[in-house]
Scaffold this motif. Structure first.
Motif, PDB file in Angstrom:
ATOM      1  N   PHE A  20       0.856  -1.506   0.026  1.00  6.36           N
ATOM      2  CA  PHE A  20       0.301   0.037   0.192  1.00  6.36           C
ATOM      3  C   PHE A  20       1.335   1.035  -0.166  1.00  6.36           C
ATOM      4  O   PHE A  20       1.035   2.253  -0.545  1.00  6.36           O
ATOM      5  N   LEU A  21       2.111   1.216   1.065  1.00  7.34           N
ATOM      6  CA  LEU A  21       2.542   2.230   0.823  1.00  7.34           C
ATOM      7  C   LEU A  21       3.430   2.670  -0.497  1.00  7.34           C
ATOM      8  O   LEU A  21       4.155   3.417  -0.864  1.00  7.34           O
ATOM      9  N   LEU A  22       4.340   1.890  -0.851  1.00  6.89           N
ATOM     10  CA  LEU A  22       4.313   1.756  -2.331  1.00  6.89           C
ATOM     11  C   LEU A  22       3.649   2.115  -3.698  1.00  6.89           C
ATOM     12  O   LEU A  22       3.969   3.033  -4.288  1.00  6.89           O
ATOM     13  N   TRP A  23       2.152   1.775  -3.391  1.00  5.17           N
ATOM     14  CA  TRP A  23       1.018   2.541  -4.388  1.00  5.17           C
ATOM     15  C   TRP A  23       0.754   3.787  -4.200  1.00  5.17           C
ATOM     16  O   TRP A  23       0.526   4.270  -5.142  1.00  5.17           O
ATOM     17  N   SER A  24       0.691   3.935  -2.734  1.00  7.68           N
ATOM     18  CA  SER A  24       0.772   5.770  -2.646  1.00  7.68           C
ATOM     19  C   SER A  24       1.933   6.015  -2.697  1.00  7.68           C
ATOM     20  O   SER A  24       1.835   7.719  -2.253  1.00  7.68           O
ATOM     21  N   GLU A  25       3.197   5.708  -3.182  1.00 10.59           N
ATOM     22  CA  GLU A  25       4.445   6.451  -3.120  1.00 10.59           C
ATOM     23  C   GLU A  25       4.591   7.187  -2.072  1.00 10.59           C
ATOM     24  O   GLU A  25       5.193   8.142  -1.691  1.00 10.59           O
ATOM     25  N   SER A 189      11.326 -11.266 -12.984  1.00  8.69           N
ATOM     26  CA  SER A 189      10.873 -10.940 -14.351  1.00  8.69           C
ATOM     27  C   SER A 189      10.219  -9.655 -13.965  1.00  8.69           C
ATOM     28  O   SER A 189      10.868  -7.885 -14.883  1.00  8.69           O
ATOM     29  N   VAL A 190       9.367  -9.424 -13.389  1.00  7.95           N
ATOM     30  CA  VAL A 190       8.894  -7.759 -13.184  1.00  7.95           C
ATOM     31  C   VAL A 190       9.629  -6.660 -13.103  1.00  7.95           C
ATOM     32  O   VAL A 190       9.535  -5.970 -13.399  1.00  7.95           O
ATOM     33  N   LEU A 191      10.691  -7.493 -11.943  1.00  4.60           N
ATOM     34  CA  LEU A 191      11.960  -6.586 -11.573  1.00  4.60           C
ATOM     35  C   LEU A 191      12.530  -5.565 -12.492  1.00  4.60           C
ATOM     36  O   LEU A 191      12.738  -4.508 -12.478  1.00  4.60           O
ATOM     37  N   SER A 192      13.246  -6.550 -12.905  1.00  5.15           N
ATOM     38  CA  SER A 192      13.814  -6.628 -14.203  1.00  5.15           C
ATOM     39  C   SER A 192      13.565  -5.573 -15.165  1.00  5.15           C
ATOM     40  O   SER A 192      13.322  -4.145 -15.571  1.00  5.15           O
ATOM     41  N   LEU A 193      12.291  -5.555 -15.938  1.00  4.62           N
ATOM     42  CA  LEU A 193      11.343  -5.051 -16.001  1.00  4.62           C
ATOM     43  C   LEU A 193      11.253  -3.555 -16.132  1.00  4.62           C
ATOM     44  O   LEU A 193      11.090  -2.900 -16.702  1.00  4.62           O
ATOM     45  N   ASN A 194      10.338  -3.653 -14.399  1.00  8.07           N
ATOM     46  CA  ASN A 194       9.892  -2.792 -13.777  1.00  8.07           C
ATOM     47  C   ASN A 194      11.593  -1.772 -13.694  1.00  8.07           C
ATOM     48  O   ASN A 194      11.240  -0.149 -13.927  1.00  8.07           O
ATOM     49  N   ILE A 195      13.052  -2.044 -13.143  1.00  9.27           N
ATOM     50  CA  ILE A 195      14.252  -1.134 -13.020  1.00  9.27           C
ATOM     51  C   ILE A 195      14.366  -0.584 -14.464  1.00  9.27           C
ATOM     52  O   ILE A 195      14.719   0.209 -14.995  1.00  9.27           O
ATOM     53  N   PHE A 196      14.450  -1.283 -15.093  1.00 10.51           N
ATOM     54  CA  PHE A 196      15.982  -0.616 -16.560  1.00 10.51           C
ATOM     55  C   PHE A 196      14.665  -0.572 -17.508  1.00 10.51           C
ATOM     56  O   PHE A 196      14.811   0.387 -18.762  1.00 10.51           O
ATOM     57  N   ALA A 197      13.127  -0.599 -17.799  1.00  7.70           N
ATOM     58  CA  ALA A 197      12.329  -0.398 -18.795  1.00  7.70           C
ATOM     59  C   ALA A 197      11.104   0.714 -18.485  1.00  7.70           C
ATOM     60  O   ALA A 197      10.579   1.443 -18.918  1.00  7.70           O
ATOM     61  N   TYR A 198      10.383  -0.276 -17.547  1.00  3.80           N
ATOM     62  CA  TYR A 198       9.239   1.251 -17.625  1.00  3.80           C
ATOM     63  C   TYR A 198       9.549   2.184 -15.914  1.00  3.80           C
ATOM     64  O   TYR A 198       7.940   2.807 -16.312  1.00  3.80           O
ATOM     65  N   LYS A 199       9.295   1.509 -14.540  1.00  2.08           N
ATOM     66  CA  LYS A 199       9.875   2.037 -13.777  1.00  2.08           C
ATOM     67  C   LYS A 199       8.194   2.633 -13.516  1.00  2.08           C
ATOM     68  O   LYS A 199       7.226   3.535 -13.306  1.00  2.08           O
ATOM     69  N   ASN A 200       7.398   1.487 -13.341  1.00  2.00           N
ATOM     70  CA  ASN A 200       5.578   1.974 -13.083  1.00  2.00           C
ATOM     71  C   ASN A 200       5.656   1.546 -12.003  1.00  2.00           C
ATOM     72  O   ASN A 200       6.152   0.725 -10.897  1.00  2.00           O
ATOM     73  N   VAL A 201       4.743   2.434 -10.815  1.00  2.00           N
ATOM     74  CA  VAL A 201       4.457   1.982  -9.635  1.00  2.00           C
ATOM     75  C   VAL A 201       3.249   0.221  -9.347  1.00  2.00           C
ATOM     76  O   VAL A 201       3.640   0.173  -8.394  1.00  2.00           O
ATOM     77  N   PHE A 202       2.596   0.598  -9.964  1.00  2.00           N
ATOM     78  CA  PHE A 202       1.883  -0.461  -9.934  1.00  2.00           C
ATOM     79  C   PHE A 202       2.528  -2.355  -9.918  1.00  2.00           C
ATOM     80  O   PHE A 202       2.823  -2.878  -9.422  1.00  2.00           O
ATOM     81  N   LEU A 203       4.167  -2.149 -11.384  1.00  2.00           N
ATOM     82  CA  LEU A 203       4.576  -3.555 -11.122  1.00  2.00           C
ATOM     83  C   LEU A 203       5.573  -2.997  -9.853  1.00  2.00           C
ATOM     84  O   LEU A 203       5.856  -4.248  -9.340  1.00  2.00           O
ATOM     85  N   GLY A 204       5.807  -1.632  -9.553  1.00  2.00           N
ATOM     86  CA  GLY A 204       6.454  -1.939  -8.163  1.00  2.00           C
ATOM     87  C   GLY A 204       5.641  -2.622  -7.113  1.00  2.00           C
ATOM     88  O   GLY A 204       6.314  -4.436  -6.244  1.00  2.00           O
TER      89      GLY A 204
END
Length: 232
Positions: A20-25, A189-204
């Motif tokens: 939840f804290l990640l989602w609400s940044e 798998s999602v972590l690698s995509l999020n770090i290097f490509a998308y940087k999306n809160v939902f993916l985090g």
């Protein structure tokens, strides 16, 4: 009230609060909840195994080392930069090596039970190769370390399937180790995509949710197995 019965629910609550804290940044608060996760699982294991006759043998030491290494990886990944990323990756490689040794110790590799584990490893490698190819232009010097990590986690997943290929250990593989390892693969798998490509809160959030329940399933699997077969 029995502390032993409260630790697992507390862990799940902390994990959900973290997501939840990640989602609400609320990232500063999220740092605190993240570093609580692995110590809670270590406490869960220590409390669960304390009343038993289990000696401090290789298996219990490796379980403890795996979660301590994961904790180190969590801390490294709180920070940005290639050095912190590599530090986190090395910690998780150590954790996966511990898991691999533990899985093979529970159910050794044999030609007769090799088909499903090999196929599972190949599936993860193919999936990893697709992701790696997608991220290759952005990885730079990290391409080789990420490739090595991909091979290690594919081996970890493959060795977890071994446990479900034997009647005596099948329940542990199906209920805990295979789904736990699969969630770990999905999380990374999602972590690698999020770090290097998308940087999306939902993916985090997806990364931590799958990682958190992966580790919980693995911890519960090792606890139940060691309580059932304390001489291993």
């Amino acid at each position: 009230m029995n502390l032993r019965k409260l630790i697992a629910p507390i862990y799940v609550v902390v994990l959900l609060v973290h997501c939840f804290l990640l989602w609400s940044e609320q990232l500063e608060m999220a740092r605190i909840t993240k570093i609580l996760l692995m110590p809670l699982l270590l406490l869960y294991l220590a409390e669960a195994l304390a009343p038993s006759t289990i000696k401090l043998k290789l298996s219990t030491r490796l379980v403890a080392l795996a979660f301590l290494a994961s904790w180190g990886g969590d801390i490294f990944l709180l920070y940005t930069g290639n050095l912190f990323f590599i530090g986190g990756m090395l910690c998780f490689i150590l954790a996966h090596f511990c898991y691999i040794i533990l899985f093979i110790n529970i159910q050794p590799f044999k030609i007769s039970n090799a088909f499903l584990p090999i196929m599972g490893g190949i599936v993860v490698l193919v999936m990893g190769a697709i992701i790696l190819n997608h991220l290759a232009p952005k990885l730079g010097d990290l391409f080789l370390p990420v490739l090595v990590y991909m091979i290690v986690i594919a081996t970890m997943f493959s060795s977890s399937i071994l446990i479900s290929c034997n009647a005596g250990t099948k329940q542990f593989g199906i209920n805990y180790f295979v789904p736990g390892a699969a969630l770990f693969v999905l999380s990374d798998s999602v972590l690698s995509l999020n770090i290097f490509a998308y940087k999306n809160v939902f993916l985090g959030v997806i990364v931590m949710l799958t990682y958190g329940f992966a580790q919980f399933l693995l911890a519960k699997g090792f606890k139940n197995y060691l309580l059932t077969k304390p001489t291993v």
